[in-house]
Design an enzyme around this catalytic site. Sequence first.
Site, PDB file in Angstrom:
ATOM      1  N   ALA A   9       7.840   3.168   8.156  1.00 32.53           N
ATOM      2  CA  ALA A   9       6.787   2.173   8.423  1.00 32.53           C
ATOM      3  C   ALA A   9       7.298   0.935   9.154  1.00 32.53           C
ATOM      4  O   ALA A   9       8.361   0.389   8.839  1.00 32.53           O
ATOM      5  CB  ALA A   9       6.080   1.723   7.150  1.00 32.53           C
ATOM      6  N   GLY A  10       6.526   0.526  10.142  1.00 33.44           N
ATOM      7  CA  GLY A  10       6.780  -0.729  10.836  1.00 33.44           C
ATOM      8  C   GLY A  10       7.589  -0.604  12.111  1.00 33.44           C
ATOM      9  O   GLY A  10       7.748  -1.575  12.848  1.00 33.44           O
TER      10      GLY A  10
ATOM     11  N   LYS B 295       5.220  13.379   0.323  1.00 32.53           N
ATOM     12  CA  LYS B 295       5.454  11.954   0.551  1.00 32.53           C
ATOM     13  C   LYS B 295       4.464  11.188  -0.321  1.00 32.53           C
ATOM     14  O   LYS B 295       3.250  11.254  -0.106  1.00 32.53           O
ATOM     15  CB  LYS B 295       5.264  11.587   2.025  1.00 32.53           C
ATOM     16  CG  LYS B 295       5.466  10.095   2.258  1.00 32.53           C
ATOM     17  CD  LYS B 295       5.193   9.675   3.678  1.00 32.53           C
ATOM     18  CE  LYS B 295       5.016   8.163   3.733  1.00 32.53           C
ATOM     19  NZ  LYS B 295       4.618   7.695   5.066  1.00 32.53           N
TER      20      LYS B 295
ATOM     21  N   ALA C 198       5.226   7.080  13.070  1.00 31.19           N
ATOM     22  CA  ALA C 198       4.069   7.762  13.650  1.00 31.19           C
ATOM     23  C   ALA C 198       3.477   6.922  14.769  1.00 31.19           C
ATOM     24  O   ALA C 198       3.604   7.258  15.948  1.00 31.19           O
ATOM     25  CB  ALA C 198       3.022   8.053  12.575  1.00 31.19           C
ATOM     26  N   SER C 199       2.876   5.785  14.391  1.00 32.60           N
ATOM     27  CA  SER C 199       2.151   4.969  15.377  1.00 32.60           C
ATOM     28  C   SER C 199       2.996   4.597  16.585  1.00 32.60           C
ATOM     29  O   SER C 199       2.485   4.554  17.702  1.00 32.60           O
ATOM     30  CB  SER C 199       1.657   3.671  14.733  1.00 32.60           C
ATOM     31  OG  SER C 199       0.915   3.951  13.593  1.00 32.60           O
TER      32      SER C 199
ATOM     33  N   GLY D 295       2.051   0.533  10.543  1.00 26.57           N
ATOM     34  CA  GLY D 295       1.322   0.360  11.802  1.00 26.57           C
ATOM     35  C   GLY D 295       1.513  -0.987  12.470  1.00 26.57           C
ATOM     36  O   GLY D 295       0.944  -1.234  13.534  1.00 26.57           O
TER      37      GLY D 295
END
Lengths: 78, 256
Positions: B184-185, B97, B206-207, B158
């Site tokens: 993301a986001g 990645k 992830a987050s 995040g």
Amino acid sequence: MKIMVNRRAQELEAGATVLELVALHTGRSLFESGQPSDGGRLGIAVARNGELVPRRCWAAMELNESDELDLVTAVQGG
Amino acid sequence: MEDVLQIDGVTLGSRLIMGTGGASNRQVLTDALLASGTELTTVALRRHHAGSDSSLFQLLAEHSIRPLPNTAGCFTVREAVLTAELAREALETHWLKLEVIADQDSLLPDPPELLEAAEELVRRGFVVFAYSNDDPVLARRLEDLGVAAVMPLGSPIGSGLGILNPHNIAQIAERASIPVILDAGIGTASDASLAMELGCDAVLLASAVTRAENPARMAAAFRHAVIAGRLAALSGRIPRRQQALASSSMLGRVEF
């Protein structure tokens, strides 16, 4: 001789190889191929002075005074 | 025909790609990964300290989850290429990645550096998953360079703001002939469903899981959300209408 490992000074005997350094650092016994003798996976890569040192070259590569080594592994990350 | 995601000849049974960042400990992470049903998860590459354990790689192997090393924290082509080479060696995979970010505050991709790094890594034989802005033109340029997948952001890393420009994400998905992975986001399950409904092939997060109050339960929510969004995307939604349209026939209605 003095080398830098992950930005910390370390004393090693002259003529030490990358393989010996990795074994010392990880506390694992390694074959000449760089594979751990315990049958597990090592998960470590090495850069010397900003250049990758492929595992197959670890045994033959002797370190020099003032070399800068980076030993890296996988950590949690997105 | 079974609806599976294929990348570099590898079949992934889940369209949810998990990141490992942000989990408070190894057990929480393991439980979340298993609850998510993911078969591919990102890891970062950092200096190894003597005495520290390097068992993340081992953990993923035990559960048959492929590692997708990232170049998180790289600002330049040179940093990204060296990190990629180290990752390939340490993790024994040529999947990568690629993240080349512009600054620490926005964590937004730096397009010129990203394009140059992508070109170099493709040349060096990597299977590149390119973390990108939500820009259809940039996505097209990355595809032209030979990346394996393009990963447009929904919103900043995040931030949990979800998909700020659904129109652009739909454009990217429609025009791409390689997998598009929304990255993301993502904040909550409906964001992941929306990404899939917009035509994305997979979602990476992830987050949203690892920093949730109950990571494993949230991971299960995302597993269902991605499946739901994908099924909806394949099912031909009804057109939007200005006026109501009764679903019950007026024929035979009882009049009083």
